[in-house]
Design a protein around this motif. Sequence first.
Motif, PDB file in Angstrom:
ATOM      1  N   ILE A 121     -22.284  32.334  38.864  1.00 37.82           N
ATOM      2  CA  ILE A 121     -22.684  32.709  40.217  1.00 37.82           C
ATOM      3  C   ILE A 121     -22.680  31.436  41.053  1.00 37.82           C
ATOM      4  N   CYS A 122     -22.068  31.509  42.221  1.00 38.86           N
ATOM      5  CA  CYS A 122     -22.049  30.347  43.109  1.00 38.86           C
ATOM      6  C   CYS A 122     -22.537  30.750  44.490  1.00 38.86           C
ATOM      7  N   CYS A 123     -23.480  29.983  45.002  1.00 45.13           N
ATOM      8  CA  CYS A 123     -24.016  30.198  46.342  1.00 45.13           C
ATOM      9  C   CYS A 123     -23.510  29.071  47.237  1.00 45.13           C
ATOM     10  N   ALA A 124     -22.700  29.406  48.230  1.00 42.38           N
ATOM     11  CA  ALA A 124     -22.140  28.414  49.153  1.00 42.38           C
ATOM     12  C   ALA A 124     -22.750  28.625  50.536  1.00 42.38           C
ATOM     13  N   VAL A 125     -23.335  27.560  51.098  1.00 48.24           N
ATOM     14  CA  VAL A 125     -24.013  27.657  52.390  1.00 48.24           C
ATOM     15  C   VAL A 125     -23.562  26.503  53.281  1.00 48.24           C
ATOM     16  N   ARG A 126     -23.276  26.824  54.524  1.00 49.62           N
ATOM     17  CA  ARG A 126     -22.878  25.807  55.500  1.00 49.62           C
ATOM     18  C   ARG A 126     -24.122  25.073  55.997  1.00 49.62           C
ATOM     19  N   ARG A 127     -24.151  23.757  55.774  1.00 48.46           N
ATOM     20  CA  ARG A 127     -25.269  22.938  56.240  1.00 48.46           C
ATOM     21  C   ARG A 127     -25.156  22.702  57.755  1.00 48.46           C
ATOM     22  N   PRO A 128     -26.246  22.303  58.390  1.00 45.84           N
ATOM     23  CA  PRO A 128     -26.196  22.007  59.828  1.00 45.84           C
ATOM     24  C   PRO A 128     -25.192  20.919  60.185  1.00 45.84           C
ATOM     25  N   ASP A 129     -24.912  19.987  59.238  1.00 44.15           N
ATOM     26  CA  ASP A 129     -23.954  18.912  59.530  1.00 44.15           C
ATOM     27  C   ASP A 129     -22.501  19.334  59.305  1.00 44.15           C
ATOM     28  N   GLY A 130     -22.283  20.604  58.944  1.00 43.51           N
ATOM     29  CA  GLY A 130     -20.929  21.117  58.777  1.00 43.51           C
ATOM     30  C   GLY A 130     -20.416  21.101  57.358  1.00 43.51           C
ATOM     31  N   THR A 131     -21.064  20.403  56.451  1.00 42.79           N
ATOM     32  CA  THR A 131     -20.637  20.384  55.050  1.00 42.79           C
ATOM     33  C   THR A 131     -21.097  21.666  54.356  1.00 42.79           C
ATOM     34  N   ILE A 132     -20.566  21.888  53.166  1.00 42.79           N
ATOM     35  CA  ILE A 132     -20.888  23.111  52.415  1.00 42.79           C
ATOM     36  C   ILE A 132     -21.721  22.757  51.195  1.00 42.79           C
ATOM     37  N   ASP A 133     -22.891  23.342  51.092  1.00 43.41           N
ATOM     38  CA  ASP A 133     -23.758  23.160  49.924  1.00 43.41           C
ATOM     39  C   ASP A 133     -23.377  24.191  48.867  1.00 43.41           C
ATOM     40  N   LEU A 134     -23.152  23.731  47.635  1.00 43.00           N
ATOM     41  CA  LEU A 134     -22.768  24.610  46.536  1.00 43.00           C
ATOM     42  C   LEU A 134     -23.793  24.516  45.417  1.00 43.00           C
ATOM     43  N   SER A 135     -24.297  25.647  44.985  1.00 43.16           N
ATOM     44  CA  SER A 135     -25.218  25.680  43.845  1.00 43.16           C
ATOM     45  C   SER A 135     -24.740  26.768  42.886  1.00 43.16           C
ATOM     46  N   GLU A 136     -24.752  26.459  41.597  1.00 44.57           N
ATOM     47  CA  GLU A 136     -24.225  27.373  40.581  1.00 44.57           C
ATOM     48  C   GLU A 136     -25.294  27.764  39.570  1.00 44.57           C
ATOM     49  N   SER A 137     -25.100  28.920  38.973  1.00 45.15           N
ATOM     50  CA  SER A 137     -25.951  29.370  37.878  1.00 45.15           C
ATOM     51  C   SER A 137     -25.111  30.252  36.956  1.00 45.15           C
ATOM     52  N   GLU A 138     -25.605  30.450  35.751  1.00 41.61           N
ATOM     53  CA  GLU A 138     -24.891  31.261  34.768  1.00 41.61           C
ATOM     54  C   GLU A 138     -25.262  32.730  34.928  1.00 41.61           C
ATOM     55  N   VAL A 139     -24.296  33.616  34.676  1.00 44.12           N
ATOM     56  CA  VAL A 139     -24.549  35.060  34.688  1.00 44.12           C
ATOM     57  C   VAL A 139     -25.204  35.453  33.371  1.00 44.12           C
ATOM     58  N   ARG A 140     -26.326  36.121  33.461  1.00 47.39           N
ATOM     59  CA  ARG A 140     -27.012  36.584  32.255  1.00 47.39           C
ATOM     60  C   ARG A 140     -26.545  37.984  31.890  1.00 47.39           C
ATOM     61  N   MET A 160     -16.113  30.432  58.220  1.00 45.21           N
ATOM     62  CA  MET A 160     -16.769  31.364  57.302  1.00 45.21           C
ATOM     63  C   MET A 160     -15.880  31.654  56.097  1.00 45.21           C
ATOM     64  N   ILE A 161     -14.586  31.788  56.362  1.00 43.37           N
ATOM     65  CA  ILE A 161     -13.641  32.019  55.272  1.00 43.37           C
ATOM     66  C   ILE A 161     -13.617  30.819  54.338  1.00 43.37           C
ATOM     67  N   GLU A 162     -13.727  29.619  54.892  1.00 36.46           N
ATOM     68  CA  GLU A 162     -13.772  28.410  54.069  1.00 36.46           C
ATOM     69  C   GLU A 162     -14.967  28.441  53.114  1.00 36.46           C
ATOM     70  N   VAL A 163     -16.097  28.908  53.605  1.00 34.71           N
ATOM     71  CA  VAL A 163     -17.293  29.010  52.761  1.00 34.71           C
ATOM     72  C   VAL A 163     -17.057  30.016  51.638  1.00 34.71           C
ATOM     73  N   ALA A 164     -16.454  31.148  51.984  1.00 28.88           N
ATOM     74  CA  ALA A 164     -16.183  32.179  50.981  1.00 28.88           C
ATOM     75  C   ALA A 164     -15.228  31.671  49.911  1.00 28.88           C
ATOM     76  N   ILE A 165     -14.210  30.951  50.322  1.00 31.49           N
ATOM     77  CA  ILE A 165     -13.235  30.398  49.371  1.00 31.49           C
ATOM     78  C   ILE A 165     -13.903  29.383  48.452  1.00 31.49           C
ATOM     79  N   ALA A 166     -14.750  28.532  49.030  1.00 30.04           N
ATOM     80  CA  ALA A 166     -15.437  27.510  48.234  1.00 30.04           C
ATOM     81  C   ALA A 166     -16.305  28.155  47.158  1.00 30.04           C
ATOM     82  N   SER A 167     -16.967  29.240  47.516  1.00 28.25           N
ATOM     83  CA  SER A 167     -17.808  29.942  46.547  1.00 28.25           C
ATOM     84  C   SER A 167     -16.966  30.662  45.500  1.00 28.25           C
TER      85      SER A 167
END
Length: 305
Positions: A18-37, A284-291
């Motif tokens: 699972i990957c959560c991609a969020v656009r930060r206020p500075d324009g970069t993309i924050d990515l956080s991952e976790s395993e699927v149970r 927004m599409i860039e965020v979706a692709i990154a995730s």
Amino acid sequence: VGGQALMEGIMMRGPKKICCAVRRPDGTIDLSESEVRTHWYNKIPLVRGVCNMADNLYSGYKYLMHSADISMTEEEQEESESKLDKWLDEHASPAVQNALMTVSACLGVILAIFLFTFLPTFLTGLLGNVVELGRWPRVILESVLKMAIFLGYMFLCSRLKEIHRMFEYHGAEHKTIACYEAGEELTVENVRRHSRFHPRCGTSFMLVVIIVAILINTVIFALFPVDNVFLRMLIQLLLLPLVVGITYEFNRYVGGHDNPVTNFLARPGLWMQNFTTNEPDDSMIEVAIASMKRVIPDDPNEALY
């Protein structure tokens, strides 16, 4: 592969990650991952629908709160943070905060049940005290009120500015999944060409839940007439796990097959997405692709629905 729109972001769920991609206020993309149970109930028809819905509600709320924290500036966080939030951050442990998050998700479910199940039954009961309603007029009126309240609720949500932007991310999520499923390279240009409507969508699930509930309640109350309003509410509540289980299996089948019959069955849910998806911009599409890129399995067969 599925996903969820967030505040300035998207969560993508693959077979293993699972990957959560969020656009930060500075324009970069924050990515956080976790395993699927994996869970035992995923192999049991009907049961897996109810269990997965509960799990998705909890995790979805958690990712939504995470995206809000990432996407807002410090000033916006301070303005939006209530006194209760500040007190919890200072005095409550993570376990307590997680428990409160679970309670919040449960309260959301209770509100949905009240709006789309209890309220139509209650209003029909009030009308029945004024005008004598037969068995079928009562069933039909309840059904019409359920659908009208649901559609009205979704329409009003789509008019809110913040929700409208989230629905743009929802469109980006669908487009990116469609591009991946078409076997095309994940680029903004390729994703842009795909439809924002997708059969495996939570909106479709919600609409089908209402339709299945109407059908089951119609059969039950036609065979076993119940005039007491509160008893009717109780029966509908007891039938809800069955309704959710049937809906899950229906959406799973329709979303996993492409033929004239399943395409026809998917149309109501796809139409409903006119309210809950909007055309996204390139960022927004860039965020979706990154995730999406973080959850794609090495073996494509693992992603078969």
